[in-house]
Motif scaffolding. Structure first.
Motif, PDB file in Angstrom:
ATOM      1  N   GLY A  35      72.219  24.430  -7.485  1.00 33.14           N
ATOM      2  CA  GLY A  35      72.895  24.709  -6.219  1.00 33.14           C
ATOM      3  C   GLY A  35      73.793  23.551  -5.853  1.00 33.14           C
ATOM      4  N   GLY A  36      74.854  23.821  -5.079  1.00 36.52           N
ATOM      5  CA  GLY A  36      75.713  22.768  -4.557  1.00 36.52           C
ATOM      6  C   GLY A  36      76.806  22.354  -5.517  1.00 36.52           C
ATOM      7  N   MET A  37      78.056  22.561  -5.095  1.00 40.28           N
ATOM      8  CA  MET A  37      79.205  22.080  -5.877  1.00 40.28           C
ATOM      9  C   MET A  37      80.048  21.167  -4.992  1.00 40.28           C
ATOM     10  N   GLY A  38      79.391  20.116  -4.473  1.00 39.01           N
ATOM     11  CA  GLY A  38      80.100  19.156  -3.626  1.00 39.01           C
ATOM     12  C   GLY A  38      80.674  18.024  -4.452  1.00 39.01           C
ATOM     13  N   LYS A  39      80.777  16.845  -3.818  1.00 34.66           N
ATOM     14  CA  LYS A  39      81.412  15.687  -4.468  1.00 34.66           C
ATOM     15  C   LYS A  39      80.725  15.342  -5.788  1.00 34.66           C
ATOM     16  N   MET A  40      79.402  15.308  -5.775  1.00 34.23           N
ATOM     17  CA  MET A  40      78.665  14.983  -7.003  1.00 34.23           C
ATOM     18  C   MET A  40      78.338  16.263  -7.777  1.00 34.23           C
ATOM     19  N   GLY A  41      77.839  17.259  -7.057  1.00 33.28           N
ATOM     20  CA  GLY A  41      77.349  18.488  -7.692  1.00 33.28           C
ATOM     21  C   GLY A  41      78.439  19.269  -8.410  1.00 33.28           C
ATOM     22  N   GLY A  42      79.696  19.060  -8.013  1.00 31.77           N
ATOM     23  CA  GLY A  42      80.806  19.797  -8.630  1.00 31.77           C
ATOM     24  C   GLY A  42      80.991  19.492 -10.102  1.00 31.77           C
ATOM     25  N   VAL A  54      77.543  27.673  -1.181  1.00 36.51           N
ATOM     26  CA  VAL A  54      77.751  28.485   0.013  1.00 36.51           C
ATOM     27  C   VAL A  54      79.217  28.470   0.466  1.00 36.51           C
ATOM     28  N   ASP A  55      79.972  27.474   0.043  1.00 35.23           N
ATOM     29  CA  ASP A  55      81.351  27.344   0.502  1.00 35.23           C
ATOM     30  C   ASP A  55      82.330  27.742  -0.612  1.00 35.23           C
ATOM     31  N   PRO A  56      82.941  28.942  -0.493  1.00 39.29           N
ATOM     32  CA  PRO A  56      83.830  29.406  -1.575  1.00 39.29           C
ATOM     33  C   PRO A  56      84.999  28.448  -1.828  1.00 39.29           C
ATOM     34  N   ALA A 113      79.334  32.446  -4.900  1.00 39.82           N
ATOM     35  CA  ALA A 113      79.406  32.168  -3.463  1.00 39.82           C
ATOM     36  C   ALA A 113      78.152  32.756  -2.818  1.00 39.82           C
ATOM     37  N   GLY A 114      77.235  31.889  -2.432  1.00 36.94           N
ATOM     38  CA  GLY A 114      75.975  32.368  -1.859  1.00 36.94           C
ATOM     39  C   GLY A 114      75.125  31.203  -1.416  1.00 36.94           C
ATOM     40  N   ASN A 115      74.000  31.523  -0.798  1.00 34.90           N
ATOM     41  CA  ASN A 115      73.104  30.483  -0.292  1.00 34.90           C
ATOM     42  C   ASN A 115      71.865  30.393  -1.194  1.00 34.90           C
ATOM     43  N   ASP A 153      68.951  21.214  -8.400  1.00 34.51           N
ATOM     44  CA  ASP A 153      69.666  21.497  -7.160  1.00 34.51           C
ATOM     45  C   ASP A 153      70.413  20.261  -6.678  1.00 34.51           C
ATOM     46  N   GLN A 154      71.661  20.458  -6.306  1.00 27.98           N
ATOM     47  CA  GLN A 154      72.418  19.354  -5.699  1.00 27.98           C
ATOM     48  C   GLN A 154      73.038  19.779  -4.373  1.00 27.98           C
ATOM     49  N   THR A 155      72.293  20.573  -3.575  1.00 24.70           N
ATOM     50  CA  THR A 155      72.713  20.743  -2.179  1.00 24.70           C
ATOM     51  C   THR A 155      72.260  19.477  -1.451  1.00 24.70           C
ATOM     52  N   ARG A 156      72.717  19.312  -0.203  1.00 23.90           N
ATOM     53  CA  ARG A 156      72.279  18.122   0.527  1.00 23.90           C
ATOM     54  C   ARG A 156      70.971  18.413   1.253  1.00 23.90           C
ATOM     55  N   ALA A 157      69.939  18.752   0.466  1.00 22.49           N
ATOM     56  CA  ALA A 157      68.644  19.039   1.082  1.00 22.49           C
ATOM     57  C   ALA A 157      68.078  17.796   1.764  1.00 22.49           C
ATOM     58  N   HIS A 173      73.208  17.571   8.699  1.00 26.00           N
ATOM     59  CA  HIS A 173      74.629  17.471   8.363  1.00 26.00           C
ATOM     60  C   HIS A 173      74.952  17.943   6.954  1.00 26.00           C
ATOM     61  N   GLY A 174      73.924  18.284   6.165  1.00 28.26           N
ATOM     62  CA  GLY A 174      74.188  18.612   4.767  1.00 28.26           C
ATOM     63  C   GLY A 174      73.834  20.038   4.383  1.00 28.26           C
ATOM     64  N   TYR A 175      72.555  20.404   4.530  1.00 33.54           N
ATOM     65  CA  TYR A 175      72.085  21.707   4.043  1.00 33.54           C
ATOM     66  C   TYR A 175      72.533  22.821   4.993  1.00 33.54           C
ATOM     67  N   ILE A 176      73.081  23.874   4.433  1.00 29.21           N
ATOM     68  CA  ILE A 176      73.547  24.982   5.271  1.00 29.21           C
ATOM     69  C   ILE A 176      72.494  26.097   5.292  1.00 29.21           C
ATOM     70  N   PRO A 177      72.005  26.447   6.500  1.00 29.88           N
ATOM     71  CA  PRO A 177      70.946  27.467   6.573  1.00 29.88           C
ATOM     72  C   PRO A 177      71.440  28.832   6.110  1.00 29.88           C
ATOM     73  N   GLU A 222      64.325  17.270 -10.088  1.00 27.30           N
ATOM     74  CA  GLU A 222      64.990  17.001  -8.808  1.00 27.30           C
ATOM     75  C   GLU A 222      66.202  16.124  -9.057  1.00 27.30           C
ATOM     76  N   TYR A 223      67.351  16.502  -8.457  1.00 25.38           N
ATOM     77  CA  TYR A 223      68.587  15.768  -8.737  1.00 25.38           C
ATOM     78  C   TYR A 223      68.954  14.837  -7.582  1.00 25.38           C
ATOM     79  N   GLY A 224      68.044  13.934  -7.245  1.00 29.29           N
ATOM     80  CA  GLY A 224      68.376  12.874  -6.279  1.00 29.29           C
ATOM     81  C   GLY A 224      68.523  13.335  -4.840  1.00 29.29           C
TER      82      GLY A 224
HETATM   83  P1  NAD Z   1      78.081  17.224  -0.869  1.00 26.69           P
HETATM   84  O1  NAD Z   1      77.725  17.244   0.569  1.00 26.69           O
HETATM   85  O2  NAD Z   1      79.455  16.790  -1.264  1.00 26.69           O
HETATM   86  O3  NAD Z   1      77.845  18.669  -1.495  1.00 26.69           O
HETATM   87  C1  NAD Z   1      76.769  19.502  -1.180  1.00 26.69           C
HETATM   88  C2  NAD Z   1      77.224  20.940  -1.426  1.00 26.69           C
HETATM   89  O4  NAD Z   1      76.129  21.811  -1.222  1.00 26.69           O
HETATM   90  C3  NAD Z   1      78.345  21.380  -0.496  1.00 26.69           C
HETATM   91  O5  NAD Z   1      79.421  21.874  -1.268  1.00 26.69           O
HETATM   92  C4  NAD Z   1      77.698  22.449   0.372  1.00 26.69           C
HETATM   93  O6  NAD Z   1      78.601  23.470   0.754  1.00 26.69           O
HETATM   94  C5  NAD Z   1      76.613  22.975  -0.541  1.00 26.69           C
HETATM   95  N1  NAD Z   1      75.472  23.572   0.170  1.00 26.69           N
HETATM   96  C6  NAD Z   1      74.824  23.102   1.272  1.00 26.69           C
HETATM   97  N2  NAD Z   1      73.808  23.899   1.592  1.00 26.69           N
HETATM   98  C7  NAD Z   1      73.782  24.898   0.685  1.00 26.69           C
HETATM   99  C8  NAD Z   1      72.934  26.019   0.484  1.00 26.69           C
HETATM  100  N3  NAD Z   1      71.899  26.259   1.288  1.00 26.69           N
HETATM  101  N4  NAD Z   1      73.188  26.824  -0.576  1.00 26.69           N
HETATM  102  C9  NAD Z   1      74.241  26.605  -1.400  1.00 26.69           C
HETATM  103  N5  NAD Z   1      75.073  25.556  -1.240  1.00 26.69           N
HETATM  104  C10 NAD Z   1      74.837  24.701  -0.220  1.00 26.69           C
HETATM  105  O7  NAD Z   1      76.983  16.320  -1.611  1.00 26.69           O
HETATM  106  P2  NAD Z   1      77.058  15.654  -3.073  1.00 26.69           P
HETATM  107  O8  NAD Z   1      77.734  14.319  -2.969  1.00 26.69           O
HETATM  108  O9  NAD Z   1      77.567  16.610  -4.072  1.00 26.69           O
HETATM  109  O10 NAD Z   1      75.512  15.343  -3.353  1.00 26.69           O
HETATM  110  C11 NAD Z   1      74.561  16.394  -3.355  1.00 26.69           C
HETATM  111  C12 NAD Z   1      73.138  15.865  -3.399  1.00 26.69           C
HETATM  112  O11 NAD Z   1      72.804  15.439  -4.716  1.00 26.69           O
HETATM  113  C13 NAD Z   1      72.920  14.662  -2.493  1.00 26.69           C
HETATM  114  O12 NAD Z   1      71.652  14.770  -1.901  1.00 26.69           O
HETATM  115  C14 NAD Z   1      72.973  13.495  -3.464  1.00 26.69           C
HETATM  116  O13 NAD Z   1      72.244  12.378  -2.992  1.00 26.69           O
HETATM  117  C15 NAD Z   1      72.322  14.105  -4.686  1.00 26.69           C
HETATM  118  N6  NAD Z   1      72.701  13.391  -5.924  1.00 26.69           N
HETATM  119  C16 NAD Z   1      72.124  12.183  -6.189  1.00 26.69           C
HETATM  120  C17 NAD Z   1      72.473  11.492  -7.327  1.00 26.69           C
HETATM  121  C18 NAD Z   1      71.824  10.154  -7.567  1.00 26.69           C
HETATM  122  O14 NAD Z   1      70.780   9.882  -6.997  1.00 26.69           O
HETATM  123  N7  NAD Z   1      72.425   9.311  -8.403  1.00 26.69           N
HETATM  124  C19 NAD Z   1      73.390  11.996  -8.230  1.00 26.69           C
HETATM  125  C20 NAD Z   1      73.980  13.222  -7.941  1.00 26.69           C
HETATM  126  C21 NAD Z   1      73.621  13.903  -6.769  1.00 26.69           C
END
Ligand code: NAD
Length: 511
Positions: free
Chosen positions: A142-149, A167-169, A210-212, A232-236, A241-245, A291-293
């Protein structure tokens, strides 16, 4: 003894971009490398929105100090500002940096660095659980953000089929545009049709759904679709401010967060619990989970999930074993700005390390699928002894005039939050200085990191420095884990006959 105190100057805000070419404006290539990397780290292509937050006064003062710096002087930089220039020695570091975030920006190369770490994580998981072959395997995350992408491309580069639930197309579209994801779909049926086909044909595929996660992960379990690997790499880690319900678009989520933060947090925690229960159900059905951090296990436990067991942490499970054997990532940056310089050193790496399949795959695919950001660069994960061999080979190429300009080679040591050896990072910075690094930064604050850089300028003294810095960086990774009592590191150090002290009782208990 302070020779001169650098004074801040002024500069009009402009878009920073590193100078290119073989002419330098500083008095040596070490200073020039620091200058180009400083500018490169601020280039919007590399830094993204962070490039907006530049303190232009400090920036101008740094540039001025670097241009002023003699070949037997050292510039000290504190919290992004020049603190003074000191007379040292030619073989001493030219720049020493300490402080919060800005220090870390100097050797950034863009998304490639995170992509390599994610690629290596999946490759190690493949080696541990699937005999080194992820083709025909399904990964779900899960999660395609800054790291997860980075996950979709990193998995596909390993030959796997991957489902990324986001969750964010708009995020999915961004990563598709960057070539990191093949396709975006809106229904699980459609995603599974594509992925099952890829798994059957053992072809790589990267699908953004695109889904939760709170809806899709339990749905996979109830349909009996069992991923081989699940993470999973959502901001759990951040339920406000991170996880979207579940049930909310990102816009509606932002609105609820503003209006009623308590309600938001409650709903996010409920969703994290459902998401995690789905993971537990898939673990029972046979998925391998890590678990991915993002601390999802701890959050699920707080949310009241019973038996919210700890899944292994990605770093401890898949990256630490590499460090314990002195395998480390390095970044090579072409100061010329010429992509061909990187392609040339790619060919050297492919020749020197032909037996390293993961490395060869990485270089071949990165070359085909990645666009350079800022100065052309290649991040590589190299084996014990290989980083120093590679560095010296690059220096030979510069000496032979086969590259347009010197190559900067950077490597990092990171502090783990749970690190038993708290004081290791300052020691690793000092070892870098003793070994001959041209540039050392110690980043404090949230993420603690030491970056060392050597500059392959083609000279013989530099060949010795490169060899020492890279060999010691790799050996220090082993020592770090050996003194922490990690049996693999202790065993590896003994087999290599390294002069590393270990606590015998701790070592014995760990073996
Ligand atoms: P981010 O906020 O940029 O991205 C999170 C993504 O998750 C967003 O695109 C958001 O829309 C999506 N999201 C949120 N809730 C969701 C849900 N319920 N279902 C589907 N998508 C959902 O964060 P990031 O920088 O990509 O990091 C993600 C997490 O991974 C963080 O907790 C980070 O600490 C962890 N991480 C840690 C390490 C490490 O420890 N070295 C490495 C990679 C990632």
């Amino acid at each position: 003894m302070t020779e001169r105190i650098a004074t801040p100057g002024h500069s009009e805000p402009r878009t920073p971009r590193s100078p290119r070419g073989s002419e330098r404006s500083c008095r040596g290539w070490s200073q020039e490398a620091a200058l180009r990397m400083l500018l490169n780290g601020l280039d919007p292509e590399v830094a993204g929105p962070a490039s907006q937050a530049v303190d232009w006064r400090s920036f101008a003062a740094l540039v001025e100090s670097l241009r002023d710096l003699e070949n037997d002087e050292t510039l000290l930089v504190l919290n992004g500002n020049p603190a003074g220039i000191f007379r040292t020695r030619e073989a001493a570091p030219r720049v020493l940096i300490s402080g919060e975030n800005p220090a870390g920006n100097w050797s950034r190369i863009g998304v490639q660095e995170n992509l390599l770490e994610t690629f290596q994580t999946f490759a190690s998981a493949g080696r541990k659980h699937f005999a080194g072959d992820l083709s025909g395997r399904l990964i779900v995350t899960g999660g395609m953000g800054k790291m997860g992408g980075a996950q979709p491309l990193a998995a596909a580069m390993n030959g796997a089929a991957i489902l990324c639930i986001e969750v964010d197309p708009e995020r999915i579209k961004q990563w598709m545009k960057a070539g990191f994801c093949d396709v975006m779909v809106n229904s699980l049926d459609e995603a599974l049709r594509i992925l099952k086909n890829a798994v059957r044909k053992k072809e790589p595929a990267a699908v953004g759904l695109a889904g939760n996660c709170a809806d899709v992960v339990p749905e996979l379990a109830s349909r009996g679709v069992v991923p081989d690997l699940l993470t999973d790499q959502t901001r759990a880690d951040d339920p406000l401010h991170g996880y979207i319900p579940s049930g909310l678009t990102p816009d509606r989520a932002a609105e609820l967060r503003r209006r009623d933060p308590d309600e938001y947090r409650k709903r996010a925690m409920e969703s994290i619990a459902r998401h995690f229960e789905g993971m537990l159900a898939l673990a029972k059905l046979g998925s391998i989970i890590f678990e991915y951090g993002n601390h999802i296990c701890a959050r699920a436990s707080e949310a009241g999930v019973e038996n919210a067991c700890d899944f292994p942490d990605f770093s401890a499970a898949y990256l630490r074993p590499l460090f314990c054997e002195g395998r480390v990532p390095v970044r090579c940056i072409a100061l010329s700005g010429e992509p061909e310089d990187i392609h040339r050193i790619d060919r050297v790496a492919l020749d020197l390390f032909a037996e390293n399949e993961t490395l060869s795959r990485w270089i071949r695919l990165a070359r085909r699928q990645l666009r350079f950001q800022g100065l052309p660069a290649r991040a590589l994960w190299l084996g014990f002894g290989d980083a120093s061999r590679f560095g010296v080979a690059i220096n030979d190429l510069v000496k032979a005039g086969e590259l347009k300009a010197p190559i900067a080679i950077a490597c990092d040591a990171l502090g783990e939050k749970s690190d038993a050896v708290e004081s290791w990072l300052p020691l690793s910075a000092l070892l870098g200085a003793a070994s001959g690094a041209c540039f050392i930064s110690f980043q404090s604050g949230g993420l603690r990191r030491v970056t060392q850089m050597v500059v392959a300028d083609g000279t013989q003294p530099m060949a010795t420095r490169i060899e020492r810095v890279l060999a010691n960086h790799s050996a220090a990774a082993i020592a770090h884990y050996a003194v922490s009592g990690c049996p693999e590191a202790i065993d590896f150090a003994r087999r290599q006959g390294m002069k590393i002290s270990v606590d015998e009782s701790e070592g014995a208990s760990g073996e």
